[in-house]
Structure formats: C-alpha cells, structure tokens
Motif scaffolding. Structure first.
Motif, PDB file in Angstrom:
ATOM      1  N   ALA A 129      -0.375  -1.720  -7.088  1.00  0.00           N
ATOM      2  CA  ALA A 129      -1.482  -0.557  -6.820  1.00  0.00           C
ATOM      3  C   ALA A 129      -0.263   0.800  -7.320  1.00  0.00           C
ATOM      4  O   ALA A 129       0.610   0.842  -6.783  1.00  0.00           O
ATOM      5  N   LEU A 130      -0.965   1.706  -8.076  1.00  0.00           N
ATOM      6  CA  LEU A 130      -0.211   2.930  -8.610  1.00  0.00           C
ATOM      7  C   LEU A 130      -1.129   4.046  -7.707  1.00  0.00           C
ATOM      8  O   LEU A 130      -2.255   4.163  -7.868  1.00  0.00           O
ATOM      9  N   LEU A 131      -0.484   4.606  -6.781  1.00  0.00           N
ATOM     10  CA  LEU A 131      -0.834   5.747  -5.970  1.00  0.00           C
ATOM     11  C   LEU A 131       0.017   6.820  -6.386  1.00  0.00           C
ATOM     12  O   LEU A 131       0.989   7.051  -6.667  1.00  0.00           O
ATOM     13  N   GLY A 132      -0.656   8.100  -5.848  1.00  0.00           N
ATOM     14  CA  GLY A 132       0.058   9.592  -5.950  1.00  0.00           C
ATOM     15  C   GLY A 132      -1.106  10.451  -6.113  1.00  0.00           C
ATOM     16  O   GLY A 132      -2.427  10.035  -5.992  1.00  0.00           O
ATOM     17  N   PRO A 133      -0.684  11.667  -5.375  1.00  0.00           N
ATOM     18  CA  PRO A 133      -1.777  12.903  -5.393  1.00  0.00           C
ATOM     19  C   PRO A 133      -2.290  13.103  -6.417  1.00  0.00           C
ATOM     20  O   PRO A 133      -1.900  12.724  -7.797  1.00  0.00           O
ATOM     21  N   ASN A 134      -3.221  13.855  -6.485  1.00  0.00           N
ATOM     22  CA  ASN A 134      -4.133  14.496  -7.827  1.00  0.00           C
ATOM     23  C   ASN A 134      -3.064  15.174  -8.745  1.00  0.00           C
ATOM     24  O   ASN A 134      -1.996  16.048  -8.460  1.00  0.00           O
ATOM     25  N   GLY A 135      -2.900  14.941 -10.113  1.00  0.00           N
ATOM     26  CA  GLY A 135      -2.144  15.434 -11.029  1.00  0.00           C
ATOM     27  C   GLY A 135      -0.689  14.913 -11.057  1.00  0.00           C
ATOM     28  O   GLY A 135       0.136  15.145 -11.796  1.00  0.00           O
TER      29      GLY A 135
ATOM     30  N   VAL B  29      -5.421   1.384  -9.961  1.00  0.00           N
ATOM     31  CA  VAL B  29      -5.128   2.910  -9.755  1.00  0.00           C
ATOM     32  C   VAL B  29      -6.085   3.436  -8.562  1.00  0.00           C
ATOM     33  O   VAL B  29      -7.308   3.133  -8.676  1.00  0.00           O
ATOM     34  N   THR B  30      -5.413   4.040  -7.680  1.00  0.00           N
ATOM     35  CA  THR B  30      -6.438   4.332  -6.309  1.00  0.00           C
ATOM     36  C   THR B  30      -5.711   5.476  -5.464  1.00  0.00           C
ATOM     37  O   THR B  30      -4.482   5.904  -5.730  1.00  0.00           O
ATOM     38  N   HIS B  31      -6.641   6.126  -4.977  1.00  0.00           N
ATOM     39  CA  HIS B  31      -6.157   7.271  -3.805  1.00  0.00           C
ATOM     40  C   HIS B  31      -6.263   6.787  -2.486  1.00  0.00           C
ATOM     41  O   HIS B  31      -5.536   7.129  -1.443  1.00  0.00           O
ATOM     42  N   ASP B  32      -6.856   5.399  -2.280  1.00  0.00           N
ATOM     43  CA  ASP B  32      -7.160   4.869  -1.105  1.00  0.00           C
ATOM     44  C   ASP B  32      -6.065   4.033  -0.377  1.00  0.00           C
ATOM     45  O   ASP B  32      -5.958   2.683  -1.133  1.00  0.00           O
ATOM     46  N   PRO B  33      -5.367   4.162   0.582  1.00  0.00           N
ATOM     47  CA  PRO B  33      -4.157   3.445   0.906  1.00  0.00           C
ATOM     48  C   PRO B  33      -4.846   2.081   1.630  1.00  0.00           C
ATOM     49  O   PRO B  33      -4.154   1.339   1.372  1.00  0.00           O
ATOM     50  N   ILE B  34      -6.095   2.192   1.952  1.00  0.00           N
ATOM     51  CA  ILE B  34      -6.642   0.641   2.574  1.00  0.00           C
ATOM     52  C   ILE B  34      -6.861  -0.356   1.299  1.00  0.00           C
ATOM     53  O   ILE B  34      -6.442  -1.250   1.427  1.00  0.00           O
ATOM     54  N   ASP B  35      -7.427   0.353   0.258  1.00  0.00           N
ATOM     55  CA  ASP B  35      -7.473  -0.327  -1.023  1.00  0.00           C
ATOM     56  C   ASP B  35      -6.239  -0.916  -1.517  1.00  0.00           C
ATOM     57  O   ASP B  35      -6.077  -2.148  -1.809  1.00  0.00           O
ATOM     58  N   ALA B  36      -5.081  -0.146  -1.584  1.00  0.00           N
ATOM     59  CA  ALA B  36      -3.895  -0.670  -1.772  1.00  0.00           C
ATOM     60  C   ALA B  36      -3.332  -1.657  -1.014  1.00  0.00           C
ATOM     61  O   ALA B  36      -2.621  -2.597  -1.302  1.00  0.00           O
ATOM     62  N   VAL B  37      -3.194  -1.496   0.270  1.00  0.00           N
ATOM     63  CA  VAL B  37      -2.740  -2.228   1.283  1.00  0.00           C
ATOM     64  C   VAL B  37      -3.241  -3.789   1.242  1.00  0.00           C
ATOM     65  O   VAL B  37      -2.636  -4.672   1.282  1.00  0.00           O
ATOM     66  N   VAL B  38      -4.719  -3.664   1.231  1.00  0.00           N
ATOM     67  CA  VAL B  38      -5.576  -4.998   1.208  1.00  0.00           C
ATOM     68  C   VAL B  38      -5.276  -5.861  -0.159  1.00  0.00           C
ATOM     69  O   VAL B  38      -5.222  -7.079  -0.189  1.00  0.00           O
TER      70      VAL B  38
END
Length: 377
Positions: A45-51, A208-217
């Motif tokens: 999972a690739l996470l990060g704030p907008n931009g 690629v997601t903003h959602d920590p639940i999607d990433a963790v699951v």
C-alpha cells in the motif's frame, strides 16, 4: 546466483522481486524520488497526504508519464530507463489497472469490458470471452454478463473493473483508490471480496489509497511518502506501532512528538517535559493514543505524572466519542465520551487540564530501524 549487471538483459532485481523500480519524476518544482520493490503475491500500500506523489508514481508505473531518472523493471524486463533512452508504452507493459472511477467502457457489456484486454493480447474473440466469463463467475457476476456499466451498482462496477484488470494476467496490478467511490456498507463487502482476489493473485500488487483501513486490511507492507520521498516503510504492525511523522501518527490515530530523552524524562520543546514509563537516552519519539489523555476542569491530583493546562481548539465527532483538539505547550488530541464532555462543558477557547500517565506513553529511538526510513516530522 547473483546476476552480473554488466551483462545486457541481466536481472538487477533483488531476489524474488516482481517489480524493481526507482521512480524519479520531475514535474515543475515537485520531484518524486521513490525506490520501490514488490515481491510475488505481495500487496504493498502506497499512502501519503494529498500532493505527496502517489498519483505520479502510479502514472509512471503505468507508462502514462516518463521517468526523468531511475529505472523500472517488471519480472526482469527493463521497461523504463532514461539513461538508455528506454521507455515502453502502456499497452506493452504487463500491468493491470483498476482506476478510482473504474473507467469501464460505457458502450460495452460487462463481459466485453473484461474480454477487451485479452483480445488486445492476441486471443481470438471466443477464447477472450471464455476468459472473461470465467472472471465474471469468479467475482460473482456471471448473471450480469450482458449488462452495460450504467446498469451496474458501484460495487458491481468495481468487481468488473477488477476482473478486467486481472483477466490480462498482469505481473503488476495497480489499484488506484479502488474503494473510494463506494458507500460505507458496499465498501465493507467489496473490501472483503477484494482481499480474497488479491490473495489469489500471483503477481505484485500496488494499492494507492488514502484510507488506513483499506491499507491495513489489504496490504502486507506499507510505504508512506511525503513530498515525493519515502518517510516510513514496513509491515503493518511496525508502522502502526512506531509512526515516524505527524502524517503517519494521524493515520494510525496517535499523538506523536519528537524529543531528547534522559532516563524517564523527554524534553520536547520550550522546556516542556514528558515523563515516560520506559528509560531511554538520546533522540526519541514519544507516542500515545488520544484515549490516554484525560481532561479535568482543574489541575488533577493523584497518579498522572504528566499534567499541563490546555486550550480547546476544536471538537469533532469520532465514532461513539468526541475528539477534542487541544493547544498549549504541546498540541494534543483527546478522545472522551459524550457524558464526560457534558460534565466538562466543553467549548472552543475553554482552558482545562490535560493528563497522561507515564505508563500510557510509548517511547522509541528516532533513528530509523532497518524496516523504516525516517524523516523529520
């Protein structure tokens, strides 16, 4: 056996990697500089704030924008290498993509949407449709084969988009916020289905997601980027237990501070100290949950070792509780019940006392562990 990089076509990947990339993309004043490897069957999972550069990374992997520098290889095949003036068009890459808005072809049925990729790969119409029918059955939509996208629900469209991406048997599957367009109930069901299908995918997957639940699951490993660079990387347990930036701390729901430890005392800023349960020396992070913060109308007596006056700067609903944002010598979030909030008569601008027990704090070195890449918060 280690490949010899001097031999043309030699595989430079770490052992077992499907994707081996160093994505460097300059876009005006912004630079993405992202090393990225993904193994077979692994979901990252690739996470990060907008931009932060998430979309730029996905577009570079898909071949929608060229690299400025670095390299990109999938299953040992070199696809992008600016130094060698090598760039491979999107349609020639062994990838499947599920876009945030799915982008199904509106004039094609669900069956033909899925068959489109195999047809482009050279399968005849009959065999492509056979493969598409098999995938429709796998995602539980066999009876929807002749429906066009406008007659599908959001969850059904997402499953058709996933089937279309997997039908080309991609070495690399790219998922761009695949659940973002769904309502809460549909999202819950579709996330479980997606988890099942990703478990059966032998290639590499980048979510690629903003959602920590999607990433963790869904993910085996998290890569966090800010301002185009990796700030933390590791398995879910490591990242959630030891956040290293304010963004990651907010993502996993913790208060996070950096300071200098001397035994049980950590100097944070402007002479403000926190007393901790563990002893450390040197630069450290201190983290604690918002639920560990108790609020009092006056200075509390008793066991808390850390107390300070704080001013309410905001109040939001947070599940069954209220999350209170506080200013003062440190900025902190506190979770309290509605009953406690009523007793405290909370309102923005009101001053009260915050307290955290030393035993509720978590302290760890600020120097990056092998699984982490640290950055200044």
């Amino acid at each position: 056996m280690t490949a010899d990089p001097s031999v043309p076509g030699a595989d430079p990947r770490p052992a077992g990697a499907v994707l081996d990339a160093h994505l460097v993309v300059d876009r005006g004043t912004f630079r993405l500089d992202l090393p990225l490897t993904i193994g077979p069957g692994e979901v990252v999972a690739l996470l990060g704030p907008n931009g932060a550069g998430k979309t730029t990374a996905l577009r570079a992997l898909a071949g929608l924008i060229p690299l400025t520098d670095g390299h990109l290889s999938i299953e040992g095949r070199h696809l992008d290498d600016p130094a060698r003036r090598l760039w491979t068009p999107t349609e020639q890459r062994p990838i499947g993509v599920v876009f945030q808005d799915y982008l199904l072809f509106p004039h094609l049925t669900a069956l033909d949407n899925i068959a489109f990729g195999p047809r482009r790969q050279g399968l005849d119409r009959h065999r492509a449709r056979q493969r598409a029918a098999d995938w429709l059955a796998r995602v539980g939509l066999a009876e929807h084969a002749r429906r066009k996208p406008r007659h599908l629900s959001g969850g059904q469209a997402q499953r058709v988009a996933l089937a279309r991406a997997l039908a080309v048997e991609p070495a690399l599957l790219l998922l761009d916020e695949p659940l973002a367009a769904l309502d809460a109930r549909t999202r819950l069901d579709t996330r479980a289905q997606l988890q099942h299908h990703l478990a059966g995918h032998c290639g590499a997957t980048l979510l690629v997601t903003h959602d920590p639940i999607d990433a963790v699951v869904l993910a085996d490993r998290l890569v966090i980027i800010e301002n185009g660079q990796v700030v933390q990387e590791g398995d879910v347990a490591t990242v959630t237990a030891r956040p290293r930036t304010d963004y990651v701390a907010r993502l996993v729901g913790l208060n996070l501070y950096r300071g200098h430890a001397d035994g049980h005392r950590v100097l944070l800023t402007d002479g403000f100290h926190l007393v901790t349960g563990d002893q450390h020396a040197g630069d450290v992070f201190v983290a604690f949950a918002p639920s560990a913060v108790a609020l009092h109308p006056g200075r509390p007596d008793g066991s808390p070792r850390n107390t300070w006056p704080a001013t309410i700067t905001g109040i939001q609903r947070h599940g069954d509780n209220l999350r209170v944002q506080l200013g003062g010598p440190v900025t902190v979030a506190a979770d309290i019940t509605p009953a406690a909030a009523a007793q405290l008569n909370l309102a923005p601008g009101r001053t009260l006392w915050a307290a955290v027990k030393a035993a509720e704090t978590r302290v760890y070195p600020a120097a990056a562990a092998p699984a982490d890449v640290a950055a200044e918060p």
